[in-house]
Design an enzyme around this catalytic site. Structure first.
Site, PDB file in Angstrom:
ATOM      1  CE  LYS A  52     -31.660   1.925  91.490  1.00 34.58           C
ATOM      2  NZ  LYS A  52     -32.680   0.901  91.258  1.00 34.58           N
ATOM      3  CD  GLN A  96     -35.673  -0.315  93.188  1.00 35.64           C
ATOM      4  OE1 GLN A  96     -35.131   0.648  92.649  1.00 35.64           O
ATOM      5  NE2 GLN A  96     -35.051  -1.459  93.366  1.00 35.64           N
ATOM      6  CG  ASP A 119     -33.961  -0.516  85.198  1.00 35.74           C
ATOM      7  OD1 ASP A 119     -32.840  -0.225  85.647  1.00 35.74           O
ATOM      8  OD2 ASP A 119     -34.997  -0.563  85.898  1.00 35.74           O
TER       9      ASP A 119
END
Ligand code: NDP
Length: 295
Positions: A52, A96, A119
């Site tokens: 990422k 994460q 997200d």
């Protein structure tokens, strides 16, 4: 001829479009910044985070790398998230998952400022999506919609079977597909592990989206001729003594029946990564009041 939907190609178009948006932000003196928070020593999580970060750097998004000791108390993570929420130079926050067992996933998601929740998992963003007023669409479902758009798949009036009801893929995807919106207006059957006669549900569908985490669960015998098949699954399996990646769809048998299909790898995966960048740029535009054209 079965069309192979190339996620790398579509993701590359999205990244190019984001490059223009990022240039617009830079003209206004703004560099989009994504903070990634890793509280794990799981090698897969470490790899995801570094991928990422590399993606960010490639398109001109600054990646702020925050690593926490997995044994640190939960308060350490909540304090970090609070600091990042308050930092005007941070536009997006990604913690994460999974976090260690002594930290609640749910509480972490709730702690992130919804305006920086790239997200799209915060209850405010989930609620807005369900109500038809989305801000950040979760990356994988959004990526799937982009693939359908690129492949000129008409979802309006289509029967779509989504296999898997997780909060990160199946549920938001089903919700997006039923919205009165572009790439919505579908009739969705949301299947899961308790679904009776899965094959009967998938065989009725014009579009089958598999996100169950079960290697090659959906095969050609479970599809109607010409169906569009989107394979979200990523499963590592042993084949002839070698470790290999397969999806939730048995690609070989499915492609004999499908009209269009995504491969694994090279289908949904690159889209998930691209849509995280998209959400970060979107978040930056919203926070800075710079008007950006998103691809
Ligand atoms: P989860 O394990 O959270 O959810 C799996 C879902 O599939 C559950 O709803 C489960 O049902 C359902 N399911 C399991 N077995 C069956 C079955 N035999 N028949 C029907 N439904 C079944 O997985 P995720 O949603 O997180 O991920 C799904 C897959 O997608 C995984 O392979 C994951 O690696 C991959 N993935 C890929 C991404 C990408 O970018 N390509 C991004 C995210 C995920 P129940 O609710 O009843 O347990």
């Amino acid at each position: 001829m079965t069309r192979i939907i190339d996620g790398n190609d579509v993701a590359s178009d999205v990244r190019d479009g984001l490059g223009d948006a990022i240039a617009t932000l830079e003209d206004d003196g703004v560099t989009p910044t994504l903070a990634t928070v890793l509280m794990s020593d799981d090698p897969a999580s470490e790899t995801y985070v570094s991928m990422k970060q590399e993606d960010c750097e490639e398109v001109g998004i600054e990646a702020l790398d925050v690593e926490l000791d997995p044994d640190a108390p939960a308060e350490k993570l909540f304090g970090t998230v609070e600091d990042l929420n308050a930092d005007p130079n941070v536009n997006g926050i990604l913690v994460q998952m999974p976090v260690p067992d002594h930290v609640s996933n749910r509480d972490v998601i709730r702690a992130i400022d919804p305006a920086k929740d790239v997200d799209g998992f915060h209850p405010e963003n989930v609620g807005r999506l369900v109500a038809g007023d989305p801000v950040f669409k979760p990356c994988t479902p959004h990526g799937v919609l982009k693939l359908l758009e690129d492949a000129d798949v008409e979802t309006e009036g289509a029967d779509v079977a989504v296999v898997g009801r997780s909060n990160i893929v199946g549920k938001p995807l089903a919700n997006l597909l039923v919205q009165k919106a572009d790439y919505g207006n579908a009739t969705v059957t949301l299947c899961h592990s308790r679904t009776d006669d899965l094959a009967e549900k998938t065989r009725r569908a014009d579009v089958v989206i598999a996100a169950a985490g079960v290697p090659e669960l959906v095969d050609g015998s479970m599809l109607t001729e010409g169906a569009v098949v989107i394979d979200v699954g990523v499963n590592r399996v042993d084949r002839d003594g070698e470790s290999t990646l397969v999806g939730d769809v048995d690609f070989e048998s499915a492609k004999e029946v499908a009209g269009a299909i995504t491969p694994v790898p090279g289908g949904v995966g690159p889209m998930t990564r691209a849509m995280l960048l998209y959400n970060t740029v979107m978040a930056t535009g919203r926070q800075t009041d710079v008007s950006v054209d998103l691809p």
